[in-house]
Structures are given as structure tokens and as C-alpha cells.
Design an enzyme around this catalytic site. Structure first.
Site, PDB file in Angstrom:
ATOM      1  N   SER A  79      40.890 -20.772  38.764  1.00  0.00           N
ATOM      2  CA  SER A  79      41.619 -21.163  37.565  1.00  0.00           C
ATOM      3  C   SER A  79      42.480 -22.378  37.861  1.00  0.00           C
ATOM      4  CB  SER A  79      42.520 -20.020  37.083  1.00  0.00           C
ATOM      5  OG  SER A  79      43.633 -19.849  37.957  1.00  0.00           O
ATOM      6  N   ASP A  80      42.762 -23.169  36.826  1.00  0.00           N
ATOM      7  CA  ASP A  80      43.851 -24.119  36.968  1.00  0.00           C
ATOM      8  C   ASP A  80      45.126 -23.299  37.130  1.00  0.00           C
ATOM      9  OD1 ASP A  80      45.360 -26.433  37.041  1.00  0.00           O
ATOM     10  OD2 ASP A  80      44.298 -27.358  35.379  1.00  0.00           O
ATOM     11  N   TRP A  81      46.179 -23.925  37.610  1.00  0.00           N
ATOM     12  CA  TRP A  81      47.388 -23.184  37.975  1.00  0.00           C
ATOM     13  C   TRP A  81      48.001 -22.532  36.738  1.00  0.00           C
ATOM     14  CZ3 TRP A  81      44.732 -24.197  41.706  1.00  0.00           C
ATOM     15  CH2 TRP A  81      45.145 -24.121  43.032  1.00  0.00           C
TER      16      TRP A  81
END
Length: 818
Positions: free
Chosen positions: A223-225
Site C-alpha cells: 500500500s501507499d503509506w
């Protein structure tokens, strides 16, 4: 059974789950019982920041940003840079680089265009393959991002990108497809946004059907952060890794989901194997070293960055061959970017560089200071200039600045990006307050502007007087990845030479999506008519006026799109005033994308230098003096005005978005395809760029002997340097389908090659066109189709060039699988 299969089968459920989310902001947990080391990641794509904050931290090499590399049109250069960046990643004790960024330039005002290569999928995909091969050839994983549909920064963590499947397949998925099929990328990062109503981090069509079943991807999807939004849906859809840690959606929640049957043991095992495979590929599986970072300032990296900066610089105009500079006359060096090194954009791509070379520094080194005069002329900052100097920061274990501080430190400037460990680890990073105290001594008297913006509540007091208040009526804006407010500005009269007490107070507040706290505060004195007058006088007395203008990382930044593509502040006025007194005026632009140029007809030369990394000034000086060729070609069309661009519409759902949706109504017609379709002449076309020598491209020949059988054609031309110095040319091959039964672009880039030749040198080039170069995607039939009919192949120097053409013809349909 291989090693990783044996390891996963020896793990407890809790151990398996532990590898599917971060332990902290940059790493996964080790499993000492099984001898499994710790996987560590670092941000990219124009460097390796390491485990520090976005501000400060261990110093790193700053390479040219994505659009500057896109402008190079040089796949081999991207491989060199990927190789060098692998060394940078290793210097930060990491195994994975969160790069490259391959979203396309759908609009001209996306705040993150600087980080992406191009408006064109083939140019983007080709460069990404080179970058990934260089990186992974050294055992460091790429993480190609953001998958998919993240072409704007407005409400990006919640908005749904509404994109039809044909457009996805023909444009936005192509760089990811090449990264998987041609470069074998080991990592992919999902985007924040939804795709057609479903978050990409839990989108089964995207992560399972397309990525794994069709493309046979066997790497990690992370995932993106803070971009994960659920437990079982993300795991079942194909998201291997939730980042960062500690986990929000996994950990104990995932253990419970498995025990409840919401996630099968087989699915869990597949996700863990993906992570272990990445660890095996990068050596992290057996890495038990302590996390150590070093500032590795290498001479070979300096040289590469300088060369790459020049190779991406695009010469847009050069009337009377003003450039390269000749003679020993006086040069007026003017503009807000002249003595400030604009080396990178903002957001997660920024880092703490080893050094910054400004254009003034580069020119002084190349020509000597005796030949130069300087005038700022105007400003171009978005926020008030950052307060610098020692600030004592006191931290409180509450949000009310009450009681005794629990930790005290010194900050070198009035900004902070707090995430993870804050206040020496003595405060909760989401529940604390801080007070900074310092002093400010103005250089000139007058009404100063005091500004502050923050992800949290904040305010600035000068000599005890509240001047800027982002506390009392805080409202969400477009700073700090849309977690912060817009800048709040107050004014105060200050006297030159007098020292003033400055106090900045901050308190954390609940976050929307990204768990962070941050602020930045500045004080500035506006420049007025006198500054432009001084620049005009300097230009009047000079043989050549060099005007350095553009934007900076405050404008070109993650989390905020641009309001327009006009130059900020009074820069247009400055250029016009200088050009009015000196016909030999050259404008050097530093931007992350196109700008309007109302003064274009009044100046002799224009050079787009982008943000070329820490060697910015040296690279720019090399091009201006002729020590290097301006090797760039535009990777994005420059429109005459913002309203000409593909996303201009009265319907706000098309751009910037409305009611949680942004609709890609233009379909496959972005970039030069849009200008062709609507008969709009761009200011400068895609692929355009001048040099300091001349080339002839001739003798077009096609080998279409296999076209009917397999859809392949080879294109051959002769390239000759007919000028007096060495230089480079980019041969671009476009394909048109005039007999198509569906709406297709007037032409599409399908192949290119950059060649460097000495004076009088010739080279025969052959470029291959595969079956996909002639196909379009049939959504209803779920396959690619090369239709019967004529196909026009154009060899040109840019998208608006007539070039040379030839035709091939198919008799039968050719169906291609996904």
C-alpha cells in the site's frame, strides 16, 4: 520445496501475519526464531532519503526529477541512474526503493507531474524499464507506483478515478505492464485513490485479475503509506503489505479474520510467500545487520547527475543562435531562481541533499564572477521564506502546552515533519504539543509578512504579539499531503537590524488519513517596483541578460495541484521588462511542467531546465556555455494557455473532480493526442527540442514481411549530423490507423531512439514495431485487435513534425491476448 516455502510452513499464524505489515515507518519485523532478517525500504525516486523525516536526516545524492529524466528520452541513461540509485539505497541500509513514479501527465497542473516521466505511455514505459533494470541489476527492488489512476493530487486519498477499461489498457496501465513483463519489477505500490469506485488497495480486478492472472506478476504489492482501508478485502484482493507500521488494519485484526474464515489459510500463505520472495531477491532474508545510514557523496554520482541534468534540458527557442554564450561581455544574471538552487520538487520525493549548486554558482565557476552582475527582480515563493537559525523546541505530553516540557531539542529552522518517533520518543506522536522559541533580525525595514501552515494547530507570536493564527479557525487546505491548512499570513512592521523574539506554538490534532504532525513558518518582505527597476538597469548594461524564473518545490509538490500554469508572482512582468531593454535576453525556466509564455516573442532564447538535482547550476551553466549539448526533448506538450489542455472542462467532475469522483472523459485523447483531435496548436509540441547542431534524417525503409503473419514491422532510417559540433537527435516513430472502425488518435508514439553523433557522422537505425503498436483494446471482447486496413508509419522529430511517412496494409484481423 524451496527455502521460502519451507519457511512459511514453519511459521505460526502470528508470524505469518507479522510479515504482511510494517513494524515501523520503514521496515518489516524480523523473525529471529527462523533466522529471517528485516526488510527495509526507502523513498525515491530522485534519490534515497533513508529512514529520516522529509526534513533533515542523513544527506543523500539528489538526482534529476522524473520529468527531467523523461525529457532525456534516453533509456540507457535511466539504466545508469537506476544503477547509481541502487548504491544510494544500500548506503541507507535499505533493500527496496519506492520508485519509479509512472503515472501519466493527464493534466498540465498536476502537482506531481514533476515526479512522473511523460504524458505518453510508451515513453514512460520505456524509461521505467531502463530504470528498473538498473536498480534491480544491483539487487535492490523497484516499487513502481502508483497503481493506478493517480493523475491528480486533489482529494487523492478518497477520490474515485472513473476510467473506462480501454483507456486504462491503452494508456495508464501500459507502464506497469511493461514493468512487470519486460523489466520483471519486484515491487508495485497501490495508489491512494479508488478506481471506478473501489480503493486500488482492495481492487480484485486490478490486483488479482489484471496483475496476477493476466500479467503473471509474482512480486509484492504494498500500500501507499496509510493507503490500506480494510483487513480481509485487501488481503483477498491481492495487497501483500500494509505500510507503514504499526499496522492499522492487520496484526491482531488479520489473525482474527483468518480464524473467522474471512481470509483463507491458502490466501494468507500466498501473500506471505510474495513478501519472502522479495526478501530473498534483495538479500533481506539473511540481513541481520543493524540499520546504519551513511552520507555517501560519490564523485561518479556527481558527474552522472551533472550529465543527466544537461541531457534533460530542453532548448525551446534560440533566435540568432544566442546560445551557447560566446565572447567575454557582461552577463546580467536575474531572477528569483538565479541564486537559489531549485533542485527538486516537494513531497515524499524530497531529501536532504549533499549540496545545492545554484545557476549563479555554476556560472561563476564556468566564467568567473567578474563577468556577472545580479538582480533578483521578483520572488516566486508560494509560502513566506522559511525562518532559519537556532530554535529551541520544547515538547509537552499533552495538546495544551501545559506542565513542564518532557523533552527539549534545537531545530535549525522553523519547520518540522513529525511522524513516528517524536520528542525523543517521550510523547505520543499523535497527541502532543510543542513551543519553539528563537529570534529574527530583518535586513530591511518595512511591513513584513508572517506566515504559517500546519498539520495541526499553530500560531506565531513576534515580541509577544500574535501575528499569524492557524489555531483559532484552522481549516483543511492543500499542504502536508492535504493533512495541513493553507498558509495563514499576518503582517507586522519590523525595523532593520533590530532583533525580535519569535515564538511558534503547535498542537497535534486528529488526522484525516495520514497520521502525521507538521508545520512551517516564515517571514518575508515583499519585493516591489524597485526590484524590477534594478533588474532592468542590470540588463540594460549587459551584453546578454539571463533571466532565471519558474517555480519550486512549494508549487510542484505532492498533495497539491496547481491553480494555473502562469509563472507565480511578477515573473512575467520581470521578463517583459528585461526584454524591453535587452534584445539578447535568454530565459531559463525551472518548473515541473508547462508554463504560459506571454513574453515568448520578446526574448531571444528559452531553456527549460526542470529540477535537475544537486548539480543544477553546473548542468545549466554547461548548457548555456556550450560545454554540454541541450539534449532534451519535451516529454509533455506545452499549451499556449491552460484552457487548451485535455482536462479543461465546464464539468468539474472531469477536473479537478466533484462529489468524490474525477471522470477521465477524454479517454485515450490526452497530451498530443488531444491537441491533434481538436486542432489546437500547442505552444511547443510533445517531443520538441532544439540543439546546437543540425541533423538530417533520411532513407526511410520498412520491412513488413511479417506484418500479415505476426503484426510486426521494422523501421529503418539514416541519421546524419550535418552540423559543426557533436550532438544528439531523437528519432520518433508514430503510428496512425486511418481505416480504424473506432475512434483512435491521429497518431501515437510507438518507438523512439536517441543517437549521439559527431560532426559529419552517420548512423543507420532500425526500430522495431510489435503487434501491439498497431492494436487497440476491445473492451467487449477482452482482447487487443489489429484491424484490417492501412497503417501509416511516420518518422518525425516531434509530434507536430510532418516527417517522413510510409504505409503498411493488413488483409485480416489479428487478435492478441491480454
Amino acid at each position: 520445496m524451496g527455502r521460502i516455502e519451507e519457511l512459511v510452513d514453519r511459521m505460526t499464524l502470528e508470524e505469518q501475519v507479522s510479515l504482511l505489515s510494517g513494524e515501523d515507518f520503514w521496515s518489516l519485523p524480523a523473525i529471529d526464531r527462523l533466522g529471517i532478517g528485516k526488510l527495509r525500504v526507502t523513498d525515491g525516486p530522485n534519490g534515497a532519503r533513508g529512514g529520516g523525516s522529509l526534513i533533515g536526516g542523513v544527506k543523500s545524492a539528489a538526482f534529476p526529477v522524473g520529468i527531467a529524466l523523461g525529457a532525456s528520452w534516453n533509456v540507457r541513461l535511466l539504466t545508469e541512474i537506476g544503477t547509481a540509485l541502487a548504491e544510494e539505497v544500500k548506503s541507507k541500509g535499505a533493500h527496496v526503493s519506492l520508485a519509479p513514479t509512472v503515472n501519466l501527465h493527464r493534466s498540465v497542473s498536476n502537482g506531481r507531474n514533476f515526479e512522473c516521466y511523460s504524458e505518453d505511455p510508451i515513453l514512460t514505459a520505456s524509461l521505467a524499464v531502463g530504470y528498473i533494470e538498473g536498480l534491480q541489476g544491483q539487487g535492490v527492488s523497484a516499487t513502481i507506483k502508483h497503481f493506478a489512476g493517480n493523475e491528480s493530487e486533489i482529494e487523492r486519498t478518497t477520490i474515485s478515478s472513473e476510467i473506462d477499461e480501454r483507456t486504462l489498457r491503452e494508456l495508464y496501465l501500459v507502464p506497469f505492464e511493461w514493468a512487470v513483463k519486460r523489466a520483471g519489477t519486484w515491487g508495485i505500490m497501490s495508489s491512494y485513490n479508488k478506481l471506478n469506485g473501489t480503493f486500488t488497495s482492495e481492487n480484485p480486478w486490478l490486483l488479482d485479475q489484471v496483475l496476477r492472472k493476466e500479467w503473471h506478476y509474482d512480486g509484492v504489492v504494498m500500500s501507499d503509506w496509510f493507503g490500506s482501508h480494510s483487513t480481509a478485502p485487501t488481503v483477498n484482493a491481492g495487497l501483500d503489505l500494509e505500510m507503514p507500521g504499526p499496522p492499522r488494519d492487520r496484526g491482531e485484526k488479520l489473525v482474527a479474520a483468518v480464524e473467522a474464515g474471512e481470509v483463507s489459510r491458502e490466501t494468507l500463505r500466498a501473500r506471505v510467500l510474495d513478501v519472502l520472495r522479495l526478501m530473498e531477491r534483495t538479500g533481506a532474508l539473511d540481513d541481520h545487520s543493524e540499520w546504519a545510514e551513511r552520507a555517501d557523496d560519490r564523485a561518479e554520482h556527481r558527474a552522472l547527475i551533472r550529465r543527466a541534468g544537461a541531457e534533460g534540458a530542453v532548448l525551446l527557442k534560440n533566435a540568432g543562435e544566442l546560445l551557447p554564450l560566446s565572447g567575454s561581455g557582461k552577463l546580467a544574471v536575474i531572477g528569483p531562481n538565479a541564486r537559489v538552487a531549485q533542485i527538486m520538487g516537494g513531497g515524499s520525493a524530497q531529501l536532504n541533499p549533499h549540496y545545492r549548486v545554484s545557476p549563479w554558482d555554476g556560472l561563476v565557476a564556468a566564467l568567473g564572477e567578474d563577468h556577472l552582475s545580479y538582480a533578483a527582480g521578483a520572488t516566486n515563493h508560494r509560502f513566506e521564506p522559511l525562518l532559519r537559525g537556532g530554535f529551541t523546541a520544547e515538547y509537552f505530553a499533552n495538546e495544551t502546552l501545559s506542565g513542564a516540557p518532557v523533552f527539549t531539542e534545537t531545530l535549525e529552522e522553523a519547520q518540522a515533519f513529525w511522524i513516528g518517533r517524536v520528542g525523543g520518543g517521550k510523547v505520543d506522536p499523535l497527541h502532543f504539543s510543542a513551543r519553539l522559541t528563537g529570534r529574527f533580525t530583518p535586513e530591511a525595514s518595512g511591513e513584513h509578512r508572517v506566515g504559517i501552515y500546519s498539520a495541526g494547530f499553530s500560531r506565531v507570536l513576534v515580541d509577544g504579539k500574535l501575528v499569524a493564527d492557524a489555531w483559532t479557525h484552522w481549516s483543511k487546505g492543500r499542504t502536508f499531503f492535504e493533512e495541513g491548512c493553507d498558509e495563514v499570513v499576518g503582517t507586522i512592521n519590523l525595523e532593520a537590524g533590530h532583533s525580535y523574539d519569535v515564538v511558534i506554538e503547535f498542537a497535534a490534532k486528529p488526522f484525516a488519513t495520514l497520521g502525521l504532525a507538521a508545520f512551517a513558518a516564515g517571514i518575508g518582505l515583499p519585493l516591489g517596483d524597485a526590484a524590477i527597476a534594478a533588474a532592468v538597469e542590470a540588463a540594460r548594461e549587459a551584453e546578454v541578460a539571463l533571466v532565471f524564473v519558474g517555480r519550486n518545490g512549494e508549487w510542484d509538490t505532492e498533495g497539491s495541484d496547481l491553480d494555473s500554469i502562469t509563472l507565480p508572482g511578477r515573473q512575467d512582468e520581470l521578463i517583459a521588462a528585461v526584454a524591453a531593454v535587452n534584445a539578447r535576453t535568454a530565459v531559463v525556466l525551472q518548473t515541473g511542467g508547462p508554463v504560459e509564455m506571454p513574453w515568448l516573442g520578446e526574448v531571444a532564447a528559452v531553456l527549460e531546465a526542470w529540477y535537475p538535482g544537486q548539480e543544477a547550476g553546473n548542468a545549466i551553466a554547461d548548457v548555456l556555455t556550450g560545454a554540454a549539448e541541450p539534449g532534451g526533448r519535451l516529454p509533455q506538450s506545452f499549451p499556449v494557455k491552460w484552457a487548451d489542455n485535455p482536462t479543461n472542462s465546464q464539468d468539474r467532475e472531469i477536473y479537478p473532480g466533484l462529489d468524490g469522483k474525477v471522470r477521465y472523459e477524454e479517454g485515450v485523447f490526452i497530451g498530443y493526442r488531444h491537441y491533434d483531435r481538436h486542432g489546437i496548436a500547442p505552444l511547443f509540441p510533445f517531443g520538441f527540442g532544439l540543439g546546437y547542431t543540425n541533423f538530417a534524417v533520411s532513407d526511410l525503409e520498412l520491412d513488413a514481411s511479417g506484418f500479415e503473419a505476426d503484426g510486426e514491422v521494422s523501421v529503418s532510417v539514416t541519421v546524419e549530423n550535418t552540423g559543426r559540433r557533436a550532438g544528439s537527435e531523437v528519432v520518433q516513430v508514430y503510428v496512425s490507423a486511418p481505416d480504424a472502425t473506432v475512434a483512435r488518435p491521429a497518431k501515437e508514439l510507438k518507438a523512439f531512439e536517441k543517437v549521439r553523433l559527431g560532426p559529419g557522422e552517420r548512423q543507420r537505425l532500425t526500430l522495431a514495431l510489435d503487434d501491439r503498436a498497431f492494436a487497440y483494446y476491445r473492451t467487449e471482447a477482452q482482447h487487443w485487435l489489429v484491424e484490417p486496413g492501412r497503417y501509416v508509419i511516420r518518422v518525425a522529430r516531434h509530434a507536430a513534425d510532418v516527417g517522413m511517412t510510409a504505409e503498411v496494409v493488413r488483409r485480416d484481423r489479428l487478435l492478441l491476448p491480454v
